[in-house]
Design a protein around this motif. Structure first.
Motif, PDB file in Angstrom:
ATOM      1  N   ILE A  54     -48.181 -14.993  10.173  1.00 35.02           N
ATOM      2  CA  ILE A  54     -48.337 -15.901  11.316  1.00 35.02           C
ATOM      3  C   ILE A  54     -48.941 -17.219  10.646  1.00 35.02           C
ATOM      4  O   ILE A  54     -50.050 -17.163   9.967  1.00 35.02           O
ATOM      5  N   THR A  55     -48.315 -18.237  11.030  1.00 38.28           N
ATOM      6  CA  THR A  55     -48.542 -19.624  10.494  1.00 38.28           C
ATOM      7  C   THR A  55     -49.013 -20.418  11.781  1.00 38.28           C
ATOM      8  O   THR A  55     -48.282 -20.689  12.657  1.00 38.28           O
ATOM      9  N   ASP A  56     -49.984 -21.222  11.419  1.00 40.56           N
ATOM     10  CA  ASP A  56     -50.888 -22.102  12.570  1.00 40.56           C
ATOM     11  C   ASP A  56     -49.974 -23.690  12.326  1.00 40.56           C
ATOM     12  O   ASP A  56     -49.744 -23.836  10.900  1.00 40.56           O
ATOM     13  N   SER A  57     -50.178 -24.652  13.099  1.00 43.48           N
ATOM     14  CA  SER A  57     -49.778 -25.987  12.637  1.00 43.48           C
ATOM     15  C   SER A  57     -50.596 -26.450  11.508  1.00 43.48           C
ATOM     16  O   SER A  57     -49.958 -27.712  11.163  1.00 43.48           O
ATOM     17  N   ARG A  58     -51.538 -25.930  11.338  1.00 42.69           N
ATOM     18  CA  ARG A  58     -52.390 -26.637  10.048  1.00 42.69           C
ATOM     19  C   ARG A  58     -51.860 -26.089   8.677  1.00 42.69           C
ATOM     20  O   ARG A  58     -52.404 -26.248   7.605  1.00 42.69           O
TER      21      ARG A  58
END
Length: 130
Positions: A54-58
């Motif tokens: 899971i990768t966030d926008s940061r």
């Protein structure tokens, strides 16, 4: 909807932003995702485990591993499917998920069924066309 196929296993994903569970002012954004796994192969399979990235926008990445899905390790005979809904929170208003399911055939052999990458977008981050 996102979908892909690995060795006769079709996986479809439909993400949905949960406005009522999110608190944007506090940096909490929540999505549900519904997954359908269909066995289009000729052998009976069991979903043994999962692994998510899971990768966030940061660019922050969280790896989640575990047995089965939603407390189950479903067995799929040829032509059968299994559908479930789960969720994912992020600290940013967008991101994406990808992963794989470890599948076991009746003969004990295993393979990784790829889960298609899918984006987690809020109404706040819709791209604008210029």
């Amino acid at each position: 909807m996102y979908e892909c196929e690995t060795e006769g296993v079709w996986i479809r994903v439909e993400p949905d932003y949960l406005d009522e569970e999110s608190e944007p002012d506090e940096g909490r954004f929540v999505w549900a995702y519904t997954i359908e796994i269909e066995n289009r192969g000729e052998a009976t399979l069991q979903l043994v485990s999962r692994e998510w990235e899971i990768t966030d926008s940061r660019g922050r990445i969280e790896i989640v591993r575990g047995d089965g899905v939603v407390g189950e390790q479903p067995v799929l005979r040829p032509g059968e499917s299994f559908r479930y809904t789960s969720g994912a929170p992020l600290a940013t208003s967008s991101g994406f998920m990808s992963g794989q399911y470890q599948m076991r055939r009746e003969d004990g052999s295993r393979f990784a069924a790829r889960i298609p990458s899918f984006s987690l977008d809020t109404p706040f981050d819709r791209p604008a066309l210029h």
